[in-house]
Write an enzyme that holds these catalytic residues in place. Sequence first.
Site, PDB file in Angstrom:
ATOM      1  N   CYS A  71       0.834  -1.199   0.000  1.00 13.45           N
ATOM      2  CA  CYS A  71       0.000   0.000   0.000  1.00 13.45           C
ATOM      3  C   CYS A  71       0.868   1.248   0.000  1.00 13.45           C
ATOM      4  O   CYS A  71       1.720   1.418   0.871  1.00 13.45           O
ATOM      5  CB  CYS A  71      -0.901  -0.008   1.226  1.00 13.45           C
ATOM      6  N   GLN A 301     -19.899  -7.820  11.641  1.00  9.54           N
ATOM      7  CA  GLN A 301     -18.453  -8.064  11.567  1.00  9.54           C
ATOM      8  C   GLN A 301     -17.906  -7.563  10.237  1.00  9.54           C
ATOM      9  O   GLN A 301     -18.474  -7.875   9.190  1.00  9.54           O
ATOM     10  CB  GLN A 301     -18.159  -9.564  11.720  1.00  9.54           C
ATOM     11  N   TYR A 335     -24.825  -8.934  23.811  1.00  7.56           N
ATOM     12  CA  TYR A 335     -24.172  -8.017  22.872  1.00  7.56           C
ATOM     13  C   TYR A 335     -24.332  -8.611  21.469  1.00  7.56           C
ATOM     14  O   TYR A 335     -23.365  -8.975  20.816  1.00  7.56           O
ATOM     15  CB  TYR A 335     -22.690  -7.797  23.221  1.00  7.56           C
ATOM     16  N   ASP A 401     -20.156 -11.293  23.525  1.00 10.14           N
ATOM     17  CA  ASP A 401     -19.374 -10.675  22.445  1.00 10.14           C
ATOM     18  C   ASP A 401     -19.394  -9.156  22.625  1.00 10.14           C
ATOM     19  O   ASP A 401     -19.940  -8.423  21.804  1.00 10.14           O
ATOM     20  CB  ASP A 401     -19.974 -11.077  21.089  1.00 10.14           C
ATOM     21  N   CYS A 428     -12.960  -8.607  21.117  1.00  7.90           N
ATOM     22  CA  CYS A 428     -12.240  -7.905  20.052  1.00  7.90           C
ATOM     23  C   CYS A 428     -11.098  -7.075  20.617  1.00  7.90           C
ATOM     24  O   CYS A 428     -10.456  -6.328  19.903  1.00  7.90           O
ATOM     25  CB  CYS A 428     -13.194  -7.042  19.229  1.00  7.90           C
TER      26      CYS A 428
HETATM   27  N1  SAH Z   1     -22.365 -10.391  18.415  1.00  6.78           N
HETATM   28  C1  SAH Z   1     -22.531  -9.409  17.380  1.00  6.78           C
HETATM   29  C2  SAH Z   1     -22.099  -7.992  17.774  1.00  6.78           C
HETATM   30  C3  SAH Z   1     -20.802  -7.842  18.531  1.00  6.78           C
HETATM   31  S1  SAH Z   1     -20.199  -6.184  18.677  1.00  6.78           S
HETATM   32  C4  SAH Z   1     -21.834  -9.853  16.125  1.00  6.78           C
HETATM   33  O1  SAH Z   1     -20.953 -10.678  16.162  1.00  6.78           O
HETATM   34  O2  SAH Z   1     -22.207  -9.379  15.063  1.00  6.78           O
HETATM   35  C5  SAH Z   1     -20.759  -5.643  20.210  1.00  6.78           C
HETATM   36  C6  SAH Z   1     -22.195  -5.200  20.215  1.00  6.78           C
HETATM   37  O3  SAH Z   1     -22.529  -4.815  21.544  1.00  6.78           O
HETATM   38  C7  SAH Z   1     -22.510  -3.990  19.338  1.00  6.78           C
HETATM   39  O4  SAH Z   1     -23.558  -4.320  18.475  1.00  6.78           O
HETATM   40  C8  SAH Z   1     -22.914  -2.905  20.328  1.00  6.78           C
HETATM   41  O5  SAH Z   1     -23.920  -2.063  19.825  1.00  6.78           O
HETATM   42  C9  SAH Z   1     -23.417  -3.711  21.504  1.00  6.78           C
HETATM   43  N2  SAH Z   1     -23.365  -3.085  22.834  1.00  6.78           N
HETATM   44  C10 SAH Z   1     -22.439  -2.219  23.314  1.00  6.78           C
HETATM   45  N3  SAH Z   1     -22.670  -1.951  24.601  1.00  6.78           N
HETATM   46  C11 SAH Z   1     -23.776  -2.647  24.974  1.00  6.78           C
HETATM   47  C12 SAH Z   1     -24.505  -2.778  26.195  1.00  6.78           C
HETATM   48  N4  SAH Z   1     -24.119  -2.134  27.291  1.00  6.78           N
HETATM   49  N5  SAH Z   1     -25.575  -3.603  26.205  1.00  6.78           N
HETATM   50  C13 SAH Z   1     -25.943  -4.268  25.089  1.00  6.78           C
HETATM   51  N6  SAH Z   1     -25.292  -4.179  23.905  1.00  6.78           N
HETATM   52  C14 SAH Z   1     -24.222  -3.380  23.845  1.00  6.78           C
END
Ligand code: SAH
Length: 471
Positions: A71, A301, A335, A401, A428
């Site tokens: 890049c 993701q 999450y 997650d 993550c």
């Molecule tokens: N499991 C999903 C998203 C993971 S990312 C996947 O793999 O696609 C983390 C997620 O947690 C995000 O969508 C974010 O909006 C949510 N999040 C962040 N803080 C939170 C909270 N206090 N309670 C519930 N969800 C939350």
Amino acid sequence: MKKGQVYEGYVERMDFPNKGIVRCEEEVAVVKNALPGQKISFMVSKKRKGKAEGRLLEVLEKAPCEIESACPHFEECGGCSYQNLPYEEQLALKKTQVRRLLTPAFAQQMELEGIEGELDNYIDKIFEGIKGSPVQKEYRNKMEFSFGDEYKDGPLALGMHKRGSFYDIVPVRECQIIDADYRRILGCVLDYFTEQNATFFHRIRHEGYLRHLLVRKAQRTGEILIALITTTQEEHDVQPLVDKLTSLELDGKIAGILHTKNDSVADVVQSDETVLLYGQDYFYEELLGLKFKISQFSFFQTNTLGAEVLYETAREYLGDISGEGKKDKTVFDLYSGTGTIAQLLAPVAGRVIGVEIIEEAVEAAKVNAKLNGLTNCEFIAGDVLKVIDDIKEKPDFIVLDPPRDGIHPKALQKIIDYGVDRIVYISCKPTSLARDLEVLIEQGYRMERVTAVDQFPCTGHVETVCLLSKK
Ligand code: SAH
């Protein structure tokens, strides 16, 4: 070492995510954006409590495994950290970083279990290393570009923040982690507004028009969603831009173009009002045989093929949840975003309950479950910390997650109090995971299997999946 002075030294290792550790004059300095094995010169920019931070000045000797970055923006751009390492080396580096960060948790577990012997041997039994991404270039299904200037009072730029800079933007026309369609769209939008003499929103003065360009492109379906984010401080006719975008020769297909208006002062993409300029305000992506409807703000993701590896790993770690074929177990997907994990587990579970704070994502999750013919998923909008108190059902298994900061300590306690046999924690950010593991282990959980999964080639990020069981 003294602040403001220039030093030279070899980079011993890189700590997560991109902190080079340099030993010099019996002291240690942290210098970002280096590689293990490089000899570098750096200027000490900060010194606090005997800890020095340095700014990289020059690479005096290359690292043994260093390659030419593919890049052209790499040296300047703040997006990637490891474009100049072969992929195998990137994996080795991330694996070492995760292992190192989780070592205290392994030591804690070993001690609690009264196990004698070498810590390294113990870790080897549980830590399974790292899984790579099936694609290492052009892998992103989402990119958020910022408008700004290339340098103070320089030309209009659209791209990524420059390394270590709050203001300067690198116009990343040749970015390698996105595919050619993104590059065409970025070029088209930048050329259009350069011609129009449009202003960008200044982050301190809070004046100007152009803020961000969000592009999402599904890896499997090729559908593209474009959102232009501006303030309302100027009026521009964006129809000619829409015409230009829709007549671009693309490999994928534009599903929709949006204009999002955002007058808030924070430097985040959010919406006061969204106008649909073309097509629809969502697109579809496919993952492990399921279909997902994704809207502008829904979390998904960012590397679809990599996410398949991640979710497969989580599913494998969770093991048989079908209760000897009875399919009567309840799983909490906390999450849950757009409900990807919940829907992958639904076919073998009795019931899956997803909890997610972003309402738009919860709505999408419900639509997606229906789309995939799943009737045993429920999605609840709200903060995990609060929602847990309202759910009457008790889980048999839990998948976690959380976002980068990890789990709120009070929420973590409530999760532990369920006392389920198995928890799969997808993280993550391994530093947050390390912190949460300490609590989980102290309260009776043990790490059974751990692996890192690389979702973000060339950058400093890495995912970690951990299977925890109740002792
Ligand atoms: N499991 C999903 C998203 C993971 S990312 C996947 O793999 O696609 C983390 C997620 O947690 C995000 O969508 C974010 O909006 C949510 N999040 C962040 N803080 C939170 C909270 N206090 N309670 C519930 N969800 C939350």
